[in-house]
Design an enzyme around this catalytic site. Structure first.
Site, PDB file in Angstrom:
ATOM      1  N   GLN A   1       0.838  -1.211   0.000  1.00  0.00           N
ATOM      2  CA  GLN A   1       0.000   0.000   0.000  1.00  0.00           C
ATOM      3  C   GLN A   1       0.868   1.253   0.000  1.00  0.00           C
ATOM      4  O   GLN A   1       1.643   1.468   0.934  1.00  0.00           O
ATOM      5  CB  GLN A   1      -0.879  -0.003   1.257  1.00  0.00           C
ATOM      6  CG  GLN A   1      -1.810   1.164   1.370  1.00  0.00           C
ATOM      7  CD  GLN A   1      -2.247   1.399   2.816  1.00  0.00           C
ATOM      8  OE1 GLN A   1      -1.427   1.676   3.684  1.00  0.00           O
ATOM      9  NE2 GLN A   1      -3.526   1.269   3.064  1.00  0.00           N
ATOM     10  N   GLY A   2       0.745   2.067  -1.008  1.00  0.00           N
ATOM     11  CA  GLY A   2       1.530   3.299  -1.108  1.00  0.00           C
ATOM     12  C   GLY A   2       0.667   4.523  -0.883  1.00  0.00           C
ATOM     13  O   GLY A   2       0.291   5.210  -1.848  1.00  0.00           O
ATOM     14  N   TYR A   3       0.336   4.791   0.361  1.00  0.00           N
ATOM     15  CA  TYR A   3      -0.446   5.987   0.690  1.00  0.00           C
ATOM     16  C   TYR A   3       0.462   7.051   1.339  1.00  0.00           C
ATOM     17  O   TYR A   3       0.561   8.157   0.856  1.00  0.00           O
ATOM     18  CB  TYR A   3      -1.582   5.668   1.674  1.00  0.00           C
ATOM     19  CG  TYR A   3      -2.734   4.849   1.146  1.00  0.00           C
ATOM     20  CD1 TYR A   3      -2.799   4.420  -0.171  1.00  0.00           C
ATOM     21  CD2 TYR A   3      -3.800   4.501   1.988  1.00  0.00           C
ATOM     22  CE1 TYR A   3      -3.877   3.671  -0.639  1.00  0.00           C
ATOM     23  CE2 TYR A   3      -4.875   3.765   1.534  1.00  0.00           C
ATOM     24  CZ  TYR A   3      -4.911   3.342   0.223  1.00  0.00           C
ATOM     25  OH  TYR A   3      -5.982   2.601  -0.211  1.00  0.00           O
ATOM     26  N   SER A   4       1.102   6.683   2.487  1.00  0.00           N
ATOM     27  CA  SER A   4       1.821   7.679   3.294  1.00  0.00           C
ATOM     28  C   SER A   4       3.025   8.251   2.559  1.00  0.00           C
ATOM     29  O   SER A   4       3.682   7.564   1.768  1.00  0.00           O
ATOM     30  CB  SER A   4       2.321   7.045   4.594  1.00  0.00           C
ATOM     31  OG  SER A   4       1.266   6.433   5.275  1.00  0.00           O
TER      32      SER A   4
ATOM     33  N   GLU B   1     -11.907  -2.595   8.035  1.00  0.00           N
ATOM     34  CA  GLU B   1     -10.492  -2.736   8.383  1.00  0.00           C
ATOM     35  C   GLU B   1     -10.302  -2.516   9.886  1.00  0.00           C
ATOM     36  O   GLU B   1      -9.569  -3.234  10.555  1.00  0.00           O
ATOM     37  CB  GLU B   1      -9.676  -1.709   7.581  1.00  0.00           C
ATOM     38  CG  GLU B   1      -8.193  -1.926   7.710  1.00  0.00           C
ATOM     39  CD  GLU B   1      -7.370  -0.734   7.226  1.00  0.00           C
ATOM     40  OE1 GLU B   1      -7.938   0.321   6.916  1.00  0.00           O
ATOM     41  OE2 GLU B   1      -6.144  -0.895   7.188  1.00  0.00           O
TER      42      GLU B   1
ATOM     43  N   ASN C   1      -3.918   6.689  16.964  1.00  0.00           N
ATOM     44  CA  ASN C   1      -4.948   6.709  18.005  1.00  0.00           C
ATOM     45  C   ASN C   1      -5.463   8.113  18.311  1.00  0.00           C
ATOM     46  O   ASN C   1      -6.635   8.286  18.643  1.00  0.00           O
ATOM     47  CB  ASN C   1      -4.422   6.032  19.279  1.00  0.00           C
ATOM     48  CG  ASN C   1      -4.440   4.522  19.144  1.00  0.00           C
ATOM     49  OD1 ASN C   1      -4.536   3.997  18.039  1.00  0.00           O
ATOM     50  ND2 ASN C   1      -4.353   3.826  20.258  1.00  0.00           N
ATOM     51  N   GLU C   2      -4.584   9.113  18.189  1.00  0.00           N
ATOM     52  CA  GLU C   2      -5.059  10.492  18.442  1.00  0.00           C
ATOM     53  C   GLU C   2      -6.135  10.859  17.412  1.00  0.00           C
ATOM     54  O   GLU C   2      -7.120  11.524  17.739  1.00  0.00           O
ATOM     55  CB  GLU C   2      -3.885  11.490  18.335  1.00  0.00           C
ATOM     56  CG  GLU C   2      -2.878  11.388  19.472  1.00  0.00           C
ATOM     57  CD  GLU C   2      -1.881  10.242  19.306  1.00  0.00           C
ATOM     58  OE1 GLU C   2      -1.935   9.534  18.275  1.00  0.00           O
ATOM     59  OE2 GLU C   2      -1.061  10.062  20.214  1.00  0.00           O
TER      60      GLU C   2
HETATM   61  C1  LIG Z   1       3.799  -0.541  11.350  1.00  0.00           C
HETATM   62  C2  LIG Z   1       3.361   0.471  10.344  1.00  0.00           C
HETATM   63  C3  LIG Z   1       3.041   0.062   9.074  1.00  0.00           C
HETATM   64  C4  LIG Z   1       2.654   0.999   8.115  1.00  0.00           C
HETATM   65  N1  LIG Z   1       2.394   0.556   6.836  1.00  0.00           N
HETATM   66  C5  LIG Z   1       2.054   1.460   5.902  1.00  0.00           C
HETATM   67  C6  LIG Z   1       1.826   1.035   4.563  1.00  0.00           C
HETATM   68  O1  LIG Z   1       1.945  -0.155   4.228  1.00  0.00           O
HETATM   69  N2  LIG Z   1       1.493   1.960   3.645  1.00  0.00           N
HETATM   70  C7  LIG Z   1       1.335   3.282   3.962  1.00  0.00           C
HETATM   71  O2  LIG Z   1       0.978   4.051   3.092  1.00  0.00           O
HETATM   72  N3  LIG Z   1       1.576   3.723   5.223  1.00  0.00           N
HETATM   73  C8  LIG Z   1       1.929   2.851   6.189  1.00  0.00           C
HETATM   74  N4  LIG Z   1       2.191   3.280   7.472  1.00  0.00           N
HETATM   75  C9  LIG Z   1       2.161   4.719   7.763  1.00  0.00           C
HETATM   76  C10 LIG Z   1       1.012   5.132   8.656  1.00  0.00           C
HETATM   77  O3  LIG Z   1      -0.181   5.175   7.956  1.00  0.00           O
HETATM   78  C11 LIG Z   1       1.407   6.517   9.238  1.00  0.00           C
HETATM   79  O4  LIG Z   1       2.530   6.309  10.066  1.00  0.00           O
HETATM   80  C12 LIG Z   1       0.283   7.132  10.038  1.00  0.00           C
HETATM   81  O5  LIG Z   1      -0.757   7.530   9.191  1.00  0.00           O
HETATM   82  C13 LIG Z   1       0.783   8.339  10.847  1.00  0.00           C
HETATM   83  O6  LIG Z   1       1.417   9.252  10.014  1.00  0.00           O
HETATM   84  P1  LIG Z   1       2.879   9.813  10.338  1.00  0.00           P
HETATM   85  O7  LIG Z   1       3.773   8.677  10.650  1.00  0.00           O
HETATM   86  O8  LIG Z   1       3.255  10.725   9.226  1.00  0.00           O
HETATM   87  O9  LIG Z   1       2.718  10.638  11.682  1.00  0.00           O
HETATM   88  P2  LIG Z   1       2.053  12.061  11.831  1.00  0.00           P
HETATM   89  O10 LIG Z   1       0.792  12.141  11.068  1.00  0.00           O
HETATM   90  O11 LIG Z   1       3.095  13.100  11.561  1.00  0.00           O
HETATM   91  O12 LIG Z   1       1.698  12.076  13.365  1.00  0.00           O
HETATM   92  C14 LIG Z   1       2.684  12.270  14.385  1.00  0.00           C
HETATM   93  C15 LIG Z   1       1.944  12.323  15.726  1.00  0.00           C
HETATM   94  O13 LIG Z   1       1.071  13.466  15.746  1.00  0.00           O
HETATM   95  C16 LIG Z   1      -0.270  13.070  15.995  1.00  0.00           C
HETATM   96  N5  LIG Z   1      -1.199  13.869  15.199  1.00  0.00           N
HETATM   97  C17 LIG Z   1      -1.144  14.109  13.870  1.00  0.00           C
HETATM   98  N6  LIG Z   1      -2.199  14.852  13.478  1.00  0.00           N
HETATM   99  C18 LIG Z   1      -2.951  15.076  14.587  1.00  0.00           C
HETATM  100  C19 LIG Z   1      -4.175  15.754  14.842  1.00  0.00           C
HETATM  101  N7  LIG Z   1      -4.854  16.345  13.861  1.00  0.00           N
HETATM  102  N8  LIG Z   1      -4.645  15.771  16.100  1.00  0.00           N
HETATM  103  C20 LIG Z   1      -3.976  15.174  17.100  1.00  0.00           C
HETATM  104  N9  LIG Z   1      -2.808  14.490  16.935  1.00  0.00           N
HETATM  105  C21 LIG Z   1      -2.303  14.444  15.696  1.00  0.00           C
HETATM  106  C22 LIG Z   1      -0.319  11.617  15.561  1.00  0.00           C
HETATM  107  O14 LIG Z   1      -1.363  10.919  16.181  1.00  0.00           O
HETATM  108  C23 LIG Z   1       1.046  11.109  15.958  1.00  0.00           C
HETATM  109  O15 LIG Z   1       1.068  10.782  17.326  1.00  0.00           O
HETATM  110  C24 LIG Z   1       2.587   2.376   8.442  1.00  0.00           C
HETATM  111  C25 LIG Z   1       2.922   2.792   9.739  1.00  0.00           C
HETATM  112  C26 LIG Z   1       3.304   1.869  10.681  1.00  0.00           C
HETATM  113  C27 LIG Z   1       3.690   2.354  12.044  1.00  0.00           C
END
Ligand SMILES: Cc1cc2nc3c(=O)[nH]c(=O)nc-3n(C[C@H](O)[C@H](O)[C@H](O)COP(=O)(O)OP(=O)(O)OC[C@H]3O[C@@H](n4cnc5c(N)ncnc54)[C@H](O)[C@@H]3O)c2cc1C
Length: 399
Positions: free
Chosen positions: A130-133, A248, A373-374
């Protein structure tokens, strides 16, 4: 005898019995989850070999309709299916083709996409990630910047994805890419299927704190993708990607991992001779009671869906509670193990062989992926509790 047979004729209990018998006869004992590897996962060739065996015997894709090669199980039988995998100690497999892309194509794909990709997902000829992030677009996914510009019959893709789980094991990636700019940033995103062998793609693994090379960065440099690989309408990828989120979160909220961690907690307390230590047993009792309560909540929500309800925003509660309970359990296990809890790698505690550091580290990201979780708390505050935006933000900070 233990092949699925005519599923319509089987009661839930008969179905359970038959799947249990098939797993007992077919799942390799050496790959089972046990106290040594309670969260054990399979990936790469081992995962493909097992999934092909499942496919040949007719037990693959429980949620897919039969017309597309799945089992077409009712939600209740799907629950039983997952319970039996856990019961048999079958290692977890991240099979995003089956769990995410397949259902998305069935709902939103063209007939040609369904005919080409669905059988290849079931046979594991194609393995999907999955290429989203992206850097700067995780929780705020709609800020993604990887661009796809239409040139004749192709899109030209440039940009970078990150945290792409098991990209090195995969043949293809399903992506969200920016195809247009609109006032609302959720618009102008498209859902595109990309062959990872295409010229211009570089996949670079990232090793996590548990020592697993499970994530990757994926770079796109002028990658040419046939326009036929677009799923749904151009600029409407956000809607395509969101179609399956409710289900999911139910599967991610399963109490199974926490259950395995609790079993290990009991074993450790026994093996370490701590059963008479009131401080330890009080904490263990609290964890056991919390898991018991959570199982009841999970069953209640699953029952409502099995009775025909649609998963609503309250399913966000499941993921939050299950993942944080898993944190508490793995922390408890590490703490009671005292100095053994600090060892990286296998350690013997009395009669139990286990790897507590790996378990602690593999439990950490569960609160982050599939919507941190946030973010789930924010959804609960706004849509379940009906708090106004300002109050929701304050309750977020308190949590
Ligand atoms: C084990 C694992 C597997 C993954 N696999 C994939 C994958 O296969 N494909 C893919 O596309 N992505 C994948 N991801 C990425 C995942 O979707 C992102 O890590 C996730 O969406 C959080 O984004 P971020 O890491 O950029 O953190 P950020 O969005 O930068 O967040 C950092 C912190 O700030 C908090 N925060 C952010 N915005 C808010 C808000 N509005 N209010 C309150 N708190 C906030 C967050 O909760 C977090 O604690 C994976 C991540 C993990 C850990």
């Amino acid at each position: 005898m233990s092949e699925p047979g005519n599923l319509d004729l089987l009661s839930d209990d008969q179905f359970r019995e038959r799947f249990r018998a098939w797993l007992a006869a077919n799942y390799p004992a050496e790959l089972r989850q046990d106290s040594h590897r309670p969260f054990r996962r399979l990936r790469g060739d081992a995962a493909v070999a097992w999934l092909r065996r499942v496919q040949e015997a007719g037990w693959r894709a429980p949620a897919w309709p039969r017309e597309y090669g799945g089992m077409g199980l009712s939600f209740r039988k799907q629950l039983i299916y997952h319970e039996e995998l856990e019961h048999a100690g079958v290692a977890r497999i991240i099979d995003l083709g089956e769990t995410q892309l397949g259902p998305t194509l069935i709902q939103c794909g063209s007939e040609a996409q369904k005919a080409h990709y669905l059988p290849r997902i079931l046979s594991c000829e194609d393995v999907w990630c999955q290429g989203y992030s992206e850097p700067g677009a995780g929780s705020d996914l709609a800020s993604l910047r990887t661009s796809a510009v239409r040139e004749g019959d192709e899109f030209v893709v440039n940009g970078q994805k990150i945290w792409t789980t098991h990209a090195t094991d995969s043949t293809h990636i399903f992506t969200l890419v920016r195809t247009g700019k609109f006032a609302k940033k959720q618009q102008g995103i498209s859902f595109l299927l990309i062959d990872l062998q295409s010229p211009g793609i570089t996949v670079r693994p990232i090793v996590n704190l548990a020592g697993e090379d499970e994530f990757c960065e994926v770079f796109f440099d002028k990658v040419r993708v046939p326009a036929s690989q677009l799923v749904g309408e151009i600029d409407q990828g956000w809607t395509v990607a969101k179609a399956l989120l409710g289900y999911e979160r139910i599967w991610i909220g399963s109490p199974a991992l926490a259950g395995k961690a609790l079993e290990l907690a009991h074993t450790l307390v026994r093996e370490l001779g701590l059963s008479g230590d009131a401080g330890v047993t009080d904490r263990l009792a609290q964890l056991a009671a919390d898991l018991h309560d959570y199982r009841l909540l999970y069953a209640e929500i699953c029952d409502a869906v099995a009775d025909g309800g649609k998963p609503g925003p309250e399913v966000s509660m499941l993921k939050v509670y299950a993942s944080e309970l898993l944190h508490r359990l793995t922390e408890f296990n590490q703490e009671v193990a005292a100095e053994s809890g600090g060892i990286v790698g296998d350690t013997r505690i009395g009669g139990a062989l286990t790897d507590l550091h790996w378990q602690l580290m593999m439990a950490r990201p569960v609160t982050i992926f599939a919507g941190a979780n946030e973010i789930q708390r924010d959804i609960l505050a706004k849509t379940v509790l009906g708090l106004p935006a300002e109050a929701a933000a304050k309750s977020q900070i308190k949590n």
